[in-house]
Design a protein around this motif. Structure first.
Motif, PDB file in Angstrom:
ATOM      1  N   LEU A 156      22.113 -39.252  -9.745  1.00  0.00           N
ATOM      2  CA  LEU A 156      23.156 -39.881 -10.200  1.00  0.00           C
ATOM      3  C   LEU A 156      24.506 -38.711  -9.985  1.00  0.00           C
ATOM      4  O   LEU A 156      25.725 -39.259  -9.809  1.00  0.00           O
ATOM      5  N   ALA A 157      24.284 -37.502  -9.812  1.00  0.00           N
ATOM      6  CA  ALA A 157      25.317 -36.597  -9.528  1.00  0.00           C
ATOM      7  C   ALA A 157      25.992 -36.697  -8.234  1.00  0.00           C
ATOM      8  O   ALA A 157      27.120 -36.917  -8.111  1.00  0.00           O
ATOM      9  N   GLY A 158      25.180 -36.632  -7.236  1.00  0.00           N
ATOM     10  CA  GLY A 158      25.631 -36.798  -5.700  1.00  0.00           C
ATOM     11  C   GLY A 158      26.368 -38.134  -5.664  1.00  0.00           C
ATOM     12  O   GLY A 158      27.579 -38.139  -5.044  1.00  0.00           O
TER      13      GLY A 158
ATOM     14  N   VAL B   5      23.336 -37.735   2.147  1.00  0.00           N
ATOM     15  CA  VAL B   5      21.957 -37.569   2.588  1.00  0.00           C
ATOM     16  C   VAL B   5      20.827 -37.733   1.570  1.00  0.00           C
ATOM     17  O   VAL B   5      21.010 -37.021   0.548  1.00  0.00           O
ATOM     18  N   GLU B   6      20.048 -38.878   1.554  1.00  0.00           N
ATOM     19  CA  GLU B   6      18.953 -38.969   0.662  1.00  0.00           C
ATOM     20  C   GLU B   6      17.648 -38.888   1.209  1.00  0.00           C
ATOM     21  O   GLU B   6      17.576 -39.674   2.110  1.00  0.00           O
ATOM     22  N   SER B   7      16.607 -38.345   0.652  1.00  0.00           N
ATOM     23  CA  SER B   7      15.440 -38.257   1.146  1.00  0.00           C
ATOM     24  C   SER B   7      14.378 -39.744   0.812  1.00  0.00           C
ATOM     25  O   SER B   7      13.708 -39.937   1.278  1.00  0.00           O
TER      26      SER B   7
ATOM     27  N   LEU C  70      12.861 -46.439  -7.181  1.00  0.00           N
ATOM     28  CA  LEU C  70      12.451 -46.246  -8.615  1.00  0.00           C
ATOM     29  C   LEU C  70      11.780 -44.700  -8.384  1.00  0.00           C
ATOM     30  O   LEU C  70      10.738 -44.609  -8.059  1.00  0.00           O
ATOM     31  N   HIS C  71      12.610 -43.899  -8.566  1.00  0.00           N
ATOM     32  CA  HIS C  71      12.278 -42.363  -8.407  1.00  0.00           C
ATOM     33  C   HIS C  71      11.284 -41.957  -9.020  1.00  0.00           C
ATOM     34  O   HIS C  71      11.190 -41.978 -10.465  1.00  0.00           O
ATOM     35  N   PRO C  72       9.917 -41.482  -8.367  1.00  0.00           N
ATOM     36  CA  PRO C  72       8.697 -41.254  -9.246  1.00  0.00           C
ATOM     37  C   PRO C  72       8.920 -40.394 -10.355  1.00  0.00           C
ATOM     38  O   PRO C  72       8.274 -40.343 -11.238  1.00  0.00           O
ATOM     39  N   ASN C  73       9.822 -39.126 -10.136  1.00  0.00           N
ATOM     40  CA  ASN C  73      10.094 -38.081 -11.092  1.00  0.00           C
ATOM     41  C   ASN C  73      10.859 -38.479 -12.099  1.00  0.00           C
ATOM     42  O   ASN C  73      11.162 -37.922 -13.198  1.00  0.00           O
ATOM     43  N   HIS C  74      11.440 -39.748 -12.329  1.00  0.00           N
ATOM     44  CA  HIS C  74      12.283 -40.411 -13.273  1.00  0.00           C
ATOM     45  C   HIS C  74      11.793 -41.389 -13.951  1.00  0.00           C
ATOM     46  O   HIS C  74      12.471 -41.847 -14.931  1.00  0.00           O
ATOM     47  N   ASN C  75      10.419 -41.839 -13.752  1.00  0.00           N
ATOM     48  CA  ASN C  75       9.838 -42.896 -14.629  1.00  0.00           C
ATOM     49  C   ASN C  75       9.910 -42.838 -16.104  1.00  0.00           C
ATOM     50  O   ASN C  75       9.752 -41.859 -16.392  1.00  0.00           O
ATOM     51  N   GLY C  76      10.497 -43.944 -16.779  1.00  0.00           N
ATOM     52  CA  GLY C  76      10.617 -43.900 -18.170  1.00  0.00           C
ATOM     53  C   GLY C  76      11.732 -42.950 -18.681  1.00  0.00           C
ATOM     54  O   GLY C  76      11.888 -43.138 -19.836  1.00  0.00           O
ATOM     55  N   ARG C  77      12.392 -42.257 -17.902  1.00  0.00           N
ATOM     56  CA  ARG C  77      13.530 -41.515 -18.288  1.00  0.00           C
ATOM     57  C   ARG C  77      14.871 -42.047 -18.853  1.00  0.00           C
ATOM     58  O   ARG C  77      15.415 -42.812 -17.941  1.00  0.00           O
ATOM     59  N   THR C  78      15.122 -41.808 -19.922  1.00  0.00           N
ATOM     60  CA  THR C  78      16.785 -42.510 -20.377  1.00  0.00           C
ATOM     61  C   THR C  78      17.370 -41.384 -20.472  1.00  0.00           C
ATOM     62  O   THR C  78      17.240 -40.232 -20.644  1.00  0.00           O
ATOM     63  N   ILE C  79      18.887 -41.497 -20.199  1.00  0.00           N
ATOM     64  CA  ILE C  79      19.687 -40.319 -20.350  1.00  0.00           C
ATOM     65  C   ILE C  79      20.934 -40.669 -21.483  1.00  0.00           C
ATOM     66  O   ILE C  79      21.237 -41.880 -21.699  1.00  0.00           O
ATOM     67  N   ALA C  80      21.318 -39.778 -22.383  1.00  0.00           N
ATOM     68  CA  ALA C  80      22.362 -40.030 -23.247  1.00  0.00           C
ATOM     69  C   ALA C  80      23.672 -39.305 -22.693  1.00  0.00           C
ATOM     70  O   ALA C  80      23.260 -38.161 -22.559  1.00  0.00           O
ATOM     71  N   LEU C  81      24.570 -40.075 -22.453  1.00  0.00           N
ATOM     72  CA  LEU C  81      25.705 -39.535 -21.728  1.00  0.00           C
ATOM     73  C   LEU C  81      26.745 -39.424 -22.994  1.00  0.00           C
ATOM     74  O   LEU C  81      27.030 -40.570 -23.483  1.00  0.00           O
TER      75      LEU C  81
ATOM     76  N   VAL D 266      25.424 -28.275  -7.361  1.00  0.00           N
ATOM     77  CA  VAL D 266      25.863 -28.859  -8.217  1.00  0.00           C
ATOM     78  C   VAL D 266      24.720 -29.660  -9.184  1.00  0.00           C
ATOM     79  O   VAL D 266      23.697 -29.863  -8.611  1.00  0.00           O
ATOM     80  N   SER D 267      25.127 -29.672 -10.619  1.00  0.00           N
ATOM     81  CA  SER D 267      24.192 -30.414 -11.364  1.00  0.00           C
ATOM     82  C   SER D 267      22.917 -29.774 -11.252  1.00  0.00           C
ATOM     83  O   SER D 267      22.479 -28.496 -11.219  1.00  0.00           O
ATOM     84  N   ASN D 268      21.522 -30.473 -11.296  1.00  0.00           N
ATOM     85  CA  ASN D 268      20.300 -29.745 -11.376  1.00  0.00           C
ATOM     86  C   ASN D 268      20.120 -28.905 -10.261  1.00  0.00           C
ATOM     87  O   ASN D 268      19.248 -27.706 -10.246  1.00  0.00           O
ATOM     88  N   ALA D 269      20.551 -28.992  -8.947  1.00  0.00           N
ATOM     89  CA  ALA D 269      20.501 -27.917  -8.103  1.00  0.00           C
ATOM     90  C   ALA D 269      21.075 -26.655  -8.538  1.00  0.00           C
ATOM     91  O   ALA D 269      20.544 -25.699  -7.858  1.00  0.00           O
TER      92      ALA D 269
ATOM     93  N   ALA E 215      18.086 -30.959 -25.687  1.00  0.00           N
ATOM     94  CA  ALA E 215      19.374 -30.988 -26.190  1.00  0.00           C
ATOM     95  C   ALA E 215      20.018 -32.290 -25.343  1.00  0.00           C
ATOM     96  O   ALA E 215      21.528 -32.555 -25.618  1.00  0.00           O
ATOM     97  N   GLY E 216      19.201 -32.723 -24.366  1.00  0.00           N
ATOM     98  CA  GLY E 216      19.818 -33.617 -23.530  1.00  0.00           C
ATOM     99  C   GLY E 216      21.169 -33.415 -22.904  1.00  0.00           C
ATOM    100  O   GLY E 216      21.909 -34.017 -22.775  1.00  0.00           O
ATOM    101  N   GLN E 217      21.219 -32.233 -22.160  1.00  0.00           N
ATOM    102  CA  GLN E 217      22.459 -31.706 -21.772  1.00  0.00           C
ATOM    103  C   GLN E 217      22.428 -31.633 -20.276  1.00  0.00           C
ATOM    104  O   GLN E 217      23.550 -31.466 -19.636  1.00  0.00           O
ATOM    105  N   GLY E 218      21.405 -31.866 -19.347  1.00  0.00           N
ATOM    106  CA  GLY E 218      21.266 -31.772 -18.140  1.00  0.00           C
ATOM    107  C   GLY E 218      22.345 -32.312 -17.177  1.00  0.00           C
ATOM    108  O   GLY E 218      22.975 -31.788 -16.555  1.00  0.00           O
ATOM    109  N   LEU E 219      22.279 -33.706 -17.513  1.00  0.00           N
ATOM    110  CA  LEU E 219      23.191 -34.632 -16.620  1.00  0.00           C
ATOM    111  C   LEU E 219      24.584 -34.405 -17.241  1.00  0.00           C
ATOM    112  O   LEU E 219      25.804 -34.470 -16.397  1.00  0.00           O
ATOM    113  N   ASN E 220      24.753 -34.448 -18.523  1.00  0.00           N
ATOM    114  CA  ASN E 220      25.919 -33.915 -19.053  1.00  0.00           C
ATOM    115  C   ASN E 220      26.815 -32.787 -18.415  1.00  0.00           C
ATOM    116  O   ASN E 220      27.845 -32.844 -17.990  1.00  0.00           O
ATOM    117  N   LEU E 221      25.985 -31.770 -18.368  1.00  0.00           N
ATOM    118  CA  LEU E 221      26.669 -30.598 -17.664  1.00  0.00           C
ATOM    119  C   LEU E 221      26.619 -30.673 -16.190  1.00  0.00           C
ATOM    120  O   LEU E 221      27.855 -30.578 -15.811  1.00  0.00           O
TER     121      LEU E 221
END
Ligand SMILES: Cc1cc2nc3c(=O)[nH]c(=O)nc-3n(C[C@H](O)[C@H](O)[C@H](O)COP(=O)(O)OP(=O)(O)OC[C@H]3O[C@@H](n4cnc5c(N)ncnc54)[C@H](O)[C@@H]3O)c2cc1C
Length: 388
Positions: free
Chosen positions: A10-12, A32-34, A41-52, A284-287, A295-301
């Motif tokens: 989402l960041a990129g 560039v995306e691997s 359906l990114h295996p590391n993100h299954n079931g994850r919701t984000i609050a923005l 940027v972002s998680n990188a 606190a659900g801040q990762g993507l917000n930041l």
């Protein structure tokens, strides 16, 4: 020359669209995306919701992107914060602050898929997928990357948006500091007897935390963070056992918890970088920093990284500068440092206070929660993070 973005999370993707929108498609952007879009359906993100947070949703709207997420988003109108075993709680209501909602919740994989499909409408963005970068050569005036298929791409700037284990950071020798909270996050969706009515819940429990976010179809999304040992015993629980446990720790604020969907477990990773810039390169972002999800801040930041970088690049272009000039990157790092450090410290403080079984701390934090409506500092932090 182009801006090269590695990582179409989402960041990129947001960065690519923001730069494209604000330059009316005049800039050449390489992405560039691997992982292949059809398997997105990114295996590391299954079931994850984000609050923005509210403020970010508005800023994304100003980039003409919110209309893409709006159909899959559910508004948070109230946040209730409490601690198991204590009477302490406080709540935040959107109406108190004169705003329509405090944040919006959406499913990460769904959002990424929608953004990915939107790439088709941006002819100036070239997608390289499924590809990875195997070599980065940094020159004073430009950057050269080599992909796994042998192709070479030249750019003014390389943006690493490739997540926590950033390959670009590794190739550029940017060191990280890891923090191991020795916790595991369980994510799933639950059904409850009472409708969530836009309410989100943050509940601190012994040795961990629980967050419930309102989602579509009347379900609530659960993020439960617990110590590894505790979580291990939970792996083998059937739905009934899990529901009984959940009801005990969450209580009855949404009535009976009637159903739980598939449960996903993720080790909690947290890391920060000693520096987020290098010659013609920026993380940027998680990188750049990965936070505990308490606190659900990762993507917000991360989104705030993207917005600042976008502003700086657009200003640089207006004054005839190249995208990756070191002075521009230094300016970016300087502008981000306070927000990033405060958010990391705030998140870390929450984990440490509320993961600690010590009874003195328990009393302290209970009193803290009871008084929080009057404690302007803490209250302001929660509010700032919600509506920023
Ligand atoms: C349980 C949980 C709940 C969370 N809830 C929230 C929340 O409510 N609010 C919030 O703000 N944050 C939340 N977060 C954090 C949030 O999920 C992350 O901060 C966010 O997803 C990071 O986005 P990103 O685009 O930086 O990275 P990612 O989403 O990790 O994207 C990285 C992309 O780069 C690609 N990639 C990786 N390596 C390579 C490579 N070598 N070459 C090319 N491409 C590569 C990946 O395939 C991926 O598409 C939560 C985290 C967890 C664990």
């Amino acid at each position: 020359m182009s801006v090269i973005i590695v990582g179409a999370g989402l960041a990129g993707l947001t960065l690519a669209f923001a730069l494209s929108y604000l330059t009316q498609g005049k800039k050449d952007i390489k992405l560039v995306e691997s992982i292949k879009p059809d398997k997105f359906l990114h295996p590391n993100h299954n079931g994850r919701t984000i609050a923005l947070a509210y403020g970010l949703c508005r800023k994304i709207d100003a980039l003409n992107l919110w209309s893409l997420l709006d159909p899959i988003a559910t508004a948070i109108t109230r946040i209730h914060v409490s601690e198991l075993g204590s009477g302490g709680f406080f709540s935040l209501d959107a109406s108190t602050y004169g705003i329509p909602f405090l944040g919006q919740v959406f499913e990460l994989n769904q959002a990424k898929k929608i953004f990915f499909n939107h790439l088709e409408k941006n002819k100036n963005i070239t997608l390289y997928c499924p590809n990875t970068v195997i070599l980065v050569t940094q020159y004073t005036d430009y950057i050269l990357i080599k992909l796994n298929n042998g192709e070479k791409i030249k750019g003014d700037l390389l943006v690493a948006a490739d997540g926590t284990s950033s390959n670009i950071a590794r190739l550029c020798g940017l060191q990280w500091k890891k923090r191991d909270y020795q916790q595991i996050a369980l994510v799933t969706q639950i059904s409850t007897d009472l409708a969530h009515q836009g309410q989100a819940f943050e509940r601190f429990i012994r040795n961990g935390s629980l967050a419930l976010l309102p989602t579509s179809r009347g379900l609530s999304s659960l993020i439960l963070c617990l110590e590894q040992e505790q979580m291990k015993t939970m792996y083998n629980w059937n739905d009934k056992e899990f529901l009984t446990y959940l009801q005990t720790i969450f209580g009855w604020r949404l009535g009976k918890i009637t159903k739980v969907e598939k449960r996903y477990f993720y080790p909690i990773e947290s890391c920060t970088r000693v520096s987020t810039i290098a010659q013609r390169t920026v993380l940027v972002s998680n990188a750049a920093q990965t936070l505990h999800p308490i606190a659900g801040q990762g993507l917000n930041l991360g989104m705030r990284d993207i917005l600042t970088l976008t502003d700086i690049l657009i200003s640089a272009w207006k004054t005839g500068k190249k995208a990756g000039d070191f002075s521009t990157l230094k300016q970016y790092q300087k502008q981000r440092i306070i927000d990033v450090q405060t958010t990391i410290d705030f998140t870390d403080l929450l984990v440490r206070i509320f993961s600690h079984p010590c009874s003195t701390l328990f009393i302290g934090r209970t009193l803290g929660l009871m008084m929080i409506n009057d404690i302007t500092y803490l209250h302001n932090i929660f509010i700032k993070r919600s509506i920023q």
